[in-house]
Design an enzyme around this catalytic site. Sequence first.
Site, PDB file in Angstrom:
ATOM      1  N   GLY A 121      65.580  27.410  28.375  1.00 44.19           N
ATOM      2  CA  GLY A 121      64.268  26.822  28.095  1.00 44.19           C
ATOM      3  C   GLY A 121      63.521  26.534  29.372  1.00 44.19           C
ATOM      4  O   GLY A 121      63.900  27.005  30.445  1.00 44.19           O
ATOM      5  N   ASN A 122      62.461  25.776  29.261  1.00 39.78           N
ATOM      6  CA  ASN A 122      61.687  25.396  30.450  1.00 39.78           C
ATOM      7  C   ASN A 122      61.179  23.971  30.276  1.00 39.78           C
ATOM      8  O   ASN A 122      61.349  23.368  29.210  1.00 39.78           O
ATOM      9  CB  ASN A 122      60.543  26.382  30.691  1.00 39.78           C
ATOM     10  CG  ASN A 122      59.589  26.424  29.519  1.00 39.78           C
ATOM     11  OD1 ASN A 122      58.857  25.478  29.285  1.00 39.78           O
ATOM     12  ND2 ASN A 122      59.609  27.501  28.760  1.00 39.78           N
ATOM     13  N   ILE A 123      60.547  23.435  31.292  1.00 41.05           N
ATOM     14  CA  ILE A 123      60.238  22.001  31.301  1.00 41.05           C
ATOM     15  C   ILE A 123      58.816  21.677  30.829  1.00 41.05           C
ATOM     16  O   ILE A 123      58.328  20.577  31.025  1.00 41.05           O
ATOM     17  CB  ILE A 123      60.460  21.385  32.709  1.00 41.05           C
ATOM     18  CG1 ILE A 123      59.573  22.096  33.748  1.00 41.05           C
ATOM     19  CG2 ILE A 123      61.924  21.421  33.103  1.00 41.05           C
ATOM     20  CD1 ILE A 123      59.555  21.389  35.111  1.00 41.05           C
ATOM     21  N   SER A 124      58.162  22.630  30.180  1.00 41.11           N
ATOM     22  CA  SER A 124      56.796  22.357  29.716  1.00 41.11           C
ATOM     23  C   SER A 124      56.795  21.208  28.698  1.00 41.11           C
ATOM     24  O   SER A 124      57.592  21.196  27.757  1.00 41.11           O
ATOM     25  CB  SER A 124      56.213  23.617  29.078  1.00 41.11           C
ATOM     26  OG  SER A 124      54.965  23.315  28.519  1.00 41.11           O
TER      27      SER A 124
END
Length: 400
Positions: free
Chosen positions: A208-211
Amino acid sequence: MHQPRVVLGVSGGIAAYKACELLRRFTESGHQVTVVPTAASLHFVGEATWAALSGRPAATETWERVHEVPHVRIGQQADLVVVAPATADLLAKAAHGLADDLLTNTLLTARCPVVFAPAMHTEMWEHPATQENVATLRRRGAIVLEPAVGRLTGVDTGKGRLPDPGAIFEACRLVLARGGLPLDLAGRHVVVSGGGTREPLDPVRFLGNISSGKQGYALAATAAARGARVTLLAANTELPDPAGVDVVKVSTALQLREAALAAAADADVVVMAAAVADFRPAEYAAVKIKKVEGAEPAPVALVRNPDILAELSAHRASAAQLVVGFAAETDHALEHGRAKLTRKGCDLLVVNEVGAGRAFGADTNEAVILGSDGSETVVPHGPKEALADILWDLVAQRLK
Ligand code: CTP
């Protein structure tokens, strides 16, 4: 300092009790509120409650304090009228210009922005009569918030709940902040994606990513305040739903693609603010992947995800549809941004530099918005809502 004058209209639905909380939010943040309940709504919340909470008398009929001509003056002097809850009956009266009590008279004399927060059973909301009345009100420039989905009176669930009072207040705050500027997205369907996709590896792990989704949510809320019907495609966000916005929850890039293509079918503009994973694990392990003592970890094979922005740009639902992308870059932002705009084929690309606590998860942002016509709009450092409004200015100009 000018105290904004708000008229809080309350019509006869059980959600009237939630309007008490909305009233408090207004009064506690320095608004002068006149509550105008309908006679039916007094079955749910009495006049004394409104008078005590607003510090002003609350009148229902045009025959009270006639010498002050309240049926004209209350509407004329308001900076904002918000009707919460707005029943199917109230929406019908407003759409047809009936004026048989103080609230409906006020709606005819108001020249300020008017926000309706409907609440009713799903069947009543979906009835063609209600939908036509809502369309009429929107066409005339009123903001009609989409009801929320959830538990209704009794045991049933569906679309028709009054949005959370805090979210209605936020929507009204944004409308007031526009200071009577025209609702330049009225009648438009706006689709915004926000958050970040998660690509599952096994039942407990994902890439995933930190958005955080804050920029996408700010875009959705500000578009609603400019009169748009908004669909927000929310990927793994923790934020409260903006009032009046249809929220579609997604998780993976493939789910986001499906939801985006469906929502884009009748959209005037699609804004891809979500951080989409470029790759996903080639294999999904149905049971948790275990480590093997003494052995090297197995490599994770990845496959490409579809590029949703490029696909939306290449296959537009109509020739007039606008497509907007975002580019988060850590270096040579403008150079990479120009190349990305051409590669993705979109009309506008919001380029921001990320890293070291900038943009991701923060409440502020700064950017340059590149246009396919060669334009460059610098967005100075400021709240994500301000960036959103500058983007909507550019969109509204291009939609004309
Ligand atoms: N995007 C998309 N589908 C993907 C990847 C990205 O729709 N599979 C969209 C994002 O929502 C954003 C824009 O494309 O609006 C830019 O995303 P970014 O990750 O910066 O672009 P990439 O094409 O992945 O470029 P690179 O990773 O090479 O910087």
